[in-house]
Design an enzyme around this catalytic site. Structure first.
Site, short mmCIF file in Angstrom:
data_model
loop_
_atom_site.label_atom_id
_atom_site.label_comp_id
_atom_site.label_asym_id
_atom_site.label_seq_id
_atom_site.Cartn_x
_atom_site.Cartn_y
_atom_site.Cartn_z
N LYS B 76 -35.23 6.56 -13.35
CA LYS B 76 -34.28 7.35 -12.56
C LYS B 76 -34.91 8.70 -12.27
CE LYS B 76 -29.43 8.92 -12.61
NZ LYS B 76 -28.16 8.95 -13.36
N SER B 151 -23.93 7.77 -10.97
CA SER B 151 -25.01 8.34 -10.22
C SER B 151 -26.29 7.49 -10.26
CB SER B 151 -25.33 9.74 -10.70
OG SER B 151 -25.73 9.72 -12.03
N SER B 175 -22.04 7.44 -15.36
CA SER B 175 -23.11 7.18 -14.39
C SER B 175 -24.03 6.04 -14.71
CB SER B 175 -23.95 8.44 -14.21
OG SER B 175 -23.20 9.40 -13.49
#
Lengths: 105, 491, 500
Positions: B76, B151, B175
């Site tokens: 990420k 997210s 998230s």
């Protein structure tokens, strides 16, 4: 730290003032939009004012740890070239910034 | 090869049936095929991947066994990986090259993972759909008109689309869990402090945690086992030893009490979704669990609490993005003007909103009424979980209130988006470990969309959490034998 | 004409100091804590404020602050924590400073000091807390390197993250003299604890002062904050100037404005810095990257045992018990190594008390401040930087010279020898047979011998030449190979020559 001002009394967030504190330049349209949106958020957040929190301590730490310290030992630093690598503006070995107008505004 | 689980890949590479380089090549071919439609990555890390794959093969040839040998990994893009552009999905870091690697990522590399690319995310991890990314659009592999969730949208999409076997992700208010549910993969948030935050670009320091994304529970457990553990570079990381989870998986839930939360009743979510969760809870019972009702009386205050604490901490954490030492700079007549213009140009609207509200919640005159009060509410919520876990061993509830929605569906109202976090926020506030595991599909138009069952354990009980999730997964296999629709015909 | 008005006011001075702590590494990371050197050399993700970096506190820095509090009779709370102080400034890598707000490591305390005239004074402390220092900016483009008129600034972050101790005093001080005495004793205390170099010229000690005036008995007047004082002399001059400035303003019917004023060393005045009237909103909140500090009794007690004696305690003892002169006391107190050496010598010395100990201490002090210091200076070394002369050895020397066991000339020779080669003076005296001859019978015998052999000098003396006596003493010393007690020799000679 600061006196408890009830947010219910006398108006909510002043987006223009807060934006200045947060160093965010906002156009008048943005300021108006965010004012509206954040007033809305704060309405939802107002729910918290109904909660009885008397005698409740604020969460200081999610999991109970104290005294997490390190020994006073040297650990290799970044190369200066690495440290300065991302600098948007540099002069020699220094980071350069535009003139500082006021004393720590 | 790309269909294999991480566990299978590692076994094959360690056993010399495949080389890490071969695995990487197959993976990169898939990425090339699929990325144009999915858009999971903001940047590729091909050179680094190749170097790493060669190192892994050398190590294996020298007789070493690496827990995740050759496993392709998406990282990420709010996690620093030395030498790679690390953007946090923001214009303000669009070209920033990290000079160091996050501890959790380094542990994965040391375990043999091969980093394929940096995965897209909502800017600074603020969002529940990945639509807030300033640098790219990621689509849900199950329906390209829909969001992957956020997210960690890029991470889950990459794993769901077989662009990587594992992905790192971060969870602050949901998230990891919500996007995992939206994309039919397994996503887990550890106990706060279990995985080091050093090198994770901070959003809300007292809530952020790094966790695994995988296609199977076993893979997620193996990845967690590698990442977890004390880090001297993170003062909030737990000194507790990590009980291995990948070797403690179970096939049933006998002797396990599962709590269903009164406040999380699914009747209000529509008939199809309600039925889906009922079936999930029944399955848990069929596996031997004793199902009981528990309460989280303060759950309704979760959103208000979270949307004060998280932005407050974020407003302080994001102050460092000021155009002085790195990142974007927009010139100004003086330094304060430079700050204001830089941050105006560099941050997207959601980030600005949260900075504004967070600054307000900390400001003089409002600190006690907002921030402190929210931290007190948080104490009450943590106590709720303690009390609930006195009556059960695990909690089961939805990971999200709906399946993936279409782009733009939440409109301009930030609160509509915030409501997506309703089921996941309380666990973040209390710091307890939780995961999402696929629990079925719902129909919306022509699409079949995955949904996630959230399982929650008490503090430090990650082993129990993975064990139960594994039992449920093996008995249901919703996504184990099924790939997302958009990949059909792309083989 | 204005004299009576002037005299009516008293000054109220509140000092605030920042002290850079002496540690190997910075407060929250392992980069070197080092003064000077090339810019931006000692940086890491943590102290540069890179995304993803996290702070971990330096244990020694915390212990330094606790010890400082213990040395100044302050209270150490059971719990403490770090808070974030949020504001934007180019020398702030994170645009917040990790500091302490409402739960500092040290609470209260008092600095006792001695004025130049030896009288005692004191000033209470409000608190001492721990924080991280900022980077340093140099302002380019202005005539004098100041911000005003500059076109840009260059920032060096080497100093960012250095552990910084902030000391806030109560406004108990009333004169610039006291302010300087206070600072001297504060500084010395930290030097004694070896927690900082406390050099104003290097920035490891920085001071600001809040100054107001009032008629005695009335509430405090409006205060001005004075900054940019770079030496104790500056502090003195700046305070003097500011007090007088405020008197003049009030005498002319004006009002004191609450503001920050910078001291101008060259012009000898304070200038208004014209900062915004509104106070900063620092939005303090507990730093979520750090966990609280629990200062348990055992830890605090262990630190207390390392504090040793303070400069003011040294002053008291030197004056009261050892009865040294004010000048000597000041010299000794000013140098922690000297004070420790003196203390070790006296503690380890002969079991004397009352009158005895004072005489002994004075002898030790005389040696230390006299010949020992001279030899150290000649050799360019410090008392702590050498290991030849030990406190035990100095003690022996003092005893030998008080008791007259050796002549003063021999004693000096012993000192030179020991400072080069080390060793025990007493042993050397025995080994080399250096003991002074003080037996009256023996000395008298030599005296008689010399008188018999030096008829001319005898005659010269009787004729009125005092120098002849000196020559005769010299002869006695020569005959006795330098061992005769010269004072005794002179007395015996004089007695015989004058027929008494």
């Amino acid at each position: 730290m600061s006196s408890d001002s009830s947010p219910a009394a006398g108006g909510g967030i002043d987006v223009t003032y807060v934006a200045r504190l947060a160093r965010l330049e906002l156009s008048p349209e943005e300021a108006a939009l965010y004012q509206r949106q954040l007033d809305n958020v704060l309405e939802h957040v107002a729910l918290l004012q109904n909660l009885d929190v008397s005698g409740v301590a604020p969460t200081a730490q999610v999991v109970p740890l104290t005294n997490v310290l390190r020994e006073d030992e040297y650990r290799p630093s970044l190369d200066r070239s690495q440290a300065l690598a991302g600098a948007p503006s540099r002069e020699g070995a220094y980071f350069a910034v535009p003139q500082i107008m006021e004393e720590q505004a | 090869m790309i269909e294999r689980s991480a566990t299978e890949i590692a076994a094959a590479v360690n056993g010399r049936q495949a080389s890490a380089v071969e695995v990487l090549d197959a993976q990169l071919a898939q990425v090339e095929r699929v990325e144009p439609s999915i858009g999971a990555f903001l940047s590729a890390t091909a050179d680094l991947a190749r170097r790493q794959a060669l190192l892994v093969d050398e190590a294996v040839a020298a007789g070493r066994r690496l827990p995740l040998a050759g496993v392709p990994l998406a990282v990420k893009d709010n996690m620093c990986l030395s030498g790679t552009v690390t953007t946090a999905g923001s214009r303000i870091l669009e070209h920033w090259v990290a000079p160091y690697t996050a501890t959790a990522v380094q542990r994965l590399l040391d375990a043999g993972c091969v980093p394929v690319g940096k995965a897209n995310l909502d800017e600074f991890a603020m969002g529940s759909s990945c639509e807030n990314s300033a640098l790219g659009v990621t689509r849900n592999p199950w329906d390209l008109r829909r969001v992957p969730g956020g997210s960690s949208g890029g991470s889950v999409a990459a794993v769901a689309a077989r662009e990587a076997a594992l992905a790192t992700a971060s969870d602050t208010g949901g998230s990891i869990r919500e996007p995992a549910a939206f994309c039919g993969v397994v996503g887990m948030k550890p106990t706060y402090g279990r995985v080091s935050r050093y090198g994770l670009i901070a959003f809300a320091s007292s809530l952020d945690q790094i966790g695994p994304i995988a296609r199977t529970v076993e893979d997620a457990a193996a990845m967690y086992d590698v990442m977890a553990g004390h880090d001297p570079m993170d003062a909030t990381s737990l000194p507790r030893p990590v009980e291995p989870t990948a070797t403690a998986l179970r096939g049933d839930l006998r002797g396990v009490r599962v709590g269903l939360v009164r406040e999380f009743d699914t009747k209000g979510l529509g008939q199809e979704i309600d039925a889906l969760y009922r079936r999930a809870y029944e399955k848990l019972a069929a596996l031997g669990a004793e199902v009981v009702e528990v309460a989280l009386p303060h759950a309704e205050y979760g959103l208000a609490t979270y949307y004060l604490i998280a932005p407050a901490e974020a407003s302080s954490n994001l102050a460092r993005f000021d155009g002085v030492r790195y990142g974007l700079r927009v010139e100004g007549a003086n330094v304060q003007e430079m700050y204001a213009k830089t941050r105006a140009a560099g941050f997207g609207p959601e980030v600005k909103r949260r900075i504004l509200i967070g600054t307000y919640a900390l400001s003089s005159g409002y600190y006690d009424a907002y921030y402190v009060r929210a931290q007190k509410a948080r104490t009450l919520m943590a106590a709720d979980f303690e009390q609930a876990f006195a009556q059960c061993d695990l909690i089961a509830c939805p990971a999200a209130s709906s399946a993936a929605f279409e782009f733009g569906a939440k409109g301009d109202d930030p609160v509509a988006m915030y409501l997506m976090d309703f089921y996941t926020i309380p666990m973040s506030l209390a710091g307890v470990p939780a995961l999402s595991v696929p629990c079925g599909f719902v129909r919306d138009g022509e699409s079949e969309l995955p949904m996630g069952l959230q399982l929650v354990a008490p503090l430090y009980q990650e082993a129990r959490l993975f064990a139960a999730a594994h039992a449920y997964e093996q008995a249901t296999r919703f996504t184990l034998d099924r790939a997302p629709a958009s990949l059909e015909g792309v083989r | 004409m204005t004299t009576m008005v002037e005299q009516a006011y008293e000054a109220v001075i509140g000092i605030e100091c920042h002290v850079e702590l002496k540690t190997n590494s910075k407060m929250f990371c392992g980069c070197r804590n080092e003064f000077g050197g090339e810019p931006n050399r000692h940086l890491c993700p943590v102290c540069l404020g890179l995304p993803g970096a996290l702070p971990v506190p330096n244990r020694v820095a915390i212990e330094h602050v606790v010890r400082a509090g213990l040395a100044l009779d302050a209270a150490i709370p059971a719990h403490s924590k770090f808070d974030r102080k949020n504001y934007f400034y180019p020398d702030m890598p994170k645009d917040y400073q990790i500091s302490q707000f409402d739960m500092p490591l040290v609470s209260g305390g008092v600095v006792r000091f001695r004025r130049a005239d030896g009288s005692e004074g004191s000033c209470r402390l409000t608190r001492i807390h721990l924080e991280e220092d900022t980077g340093k900016s140099s302002h380019m483009g202005s005539r004098d390197g100041r911000i005003a008129g500059s076109t840009r600034s260059l920032v060096d972050f080497n100093r960012a993250g250095v552990p910084l101790m902030e000391v806030v005093a109560e406004p108990d001080l009333r004169t610039p003299e006291d302010a300087v005495a206070f600072l001297e004793y504060l500084r010395l205390t930290f030097l004694y604890l070896d927690i900082s170099d406390v050099k104003m010229e290097e920035g490891s000690l920085r001071c600001d002062a809040n100054v107001s005036i009032r008629k005695p008995g009335e509430p405090f007047g409006t205060k001005a904050e004075i900054k940019n004082m770079n030496s104790f002399r500056s502090v003195y001059r700046a305070l003097q100037y500011e007090i007088e400035r405020q008197r003049r303003v009030l005498a002319e019917g004006g009002r004191i404005v609450q503001e920050t004023r910078g001291w101008d060393e060259v012009e000898g005045v304070t200038h208004s810095m014209r900062s915004k009237e509104q106070a900063h909103d620092y939005r303090y909140f507990p730093d979520p990257d750090l966990v609280p500090l629990a200062l348990d009794a055992a830890w605090v007690q262990e630190l207390r045992s390392t504090v040793g004696f303070t400069p003011i305690a040294a002053y008291d003892r030197l004056q009261r018990d050892y009865r040294l002169s004010p000048a000597q006391i000041r010299q000794i107190v000013d140098d922690p190594d000297l004070a420790r050496f003196l203390s070790a010598t006296i503690e380890g010395g002969a079991a004397a008390s009352g009158e005895g100990i004072a005489a002994y201490a004075q002898a030790v002090a005389n040696w230390l401040l006299g010949d020992v210091s001279r030899i150290l200076n000649e050799r360019g070394i410090s008392i702590a930087g050498q290991d030849r002369l030990t406190p035990a050895a100095l003690g022996e020397l003092a005893e030998l010279s008080i008791g007259g066991a050796v002549t003063s000339k021999t004693a000096k020779e012993l000192l030179e020898h020991v400072m080069s080669e080390g060793g025990s003076p007493k042993e050397i005296v025995v080994r080399e047979g250096l003991a002074q001859l003080s037996d009256p019978t023996a000395v008298a015998a030599i005296v008689d011998e010399v008188l018999a052999a030096n008829a001319k000098s005898v005659a010269d003396f009787k004729a009125g030449k005092e120098n002849a006596l000196k020559a005769l003493v010299g002869q006695v010393m020569k005959t006795s190979k330098g061992k005769a007690n010269p004072q005794m020799a002179e007395r015996l000679l004089r007695d015989r020559l004058t027929g008494s």
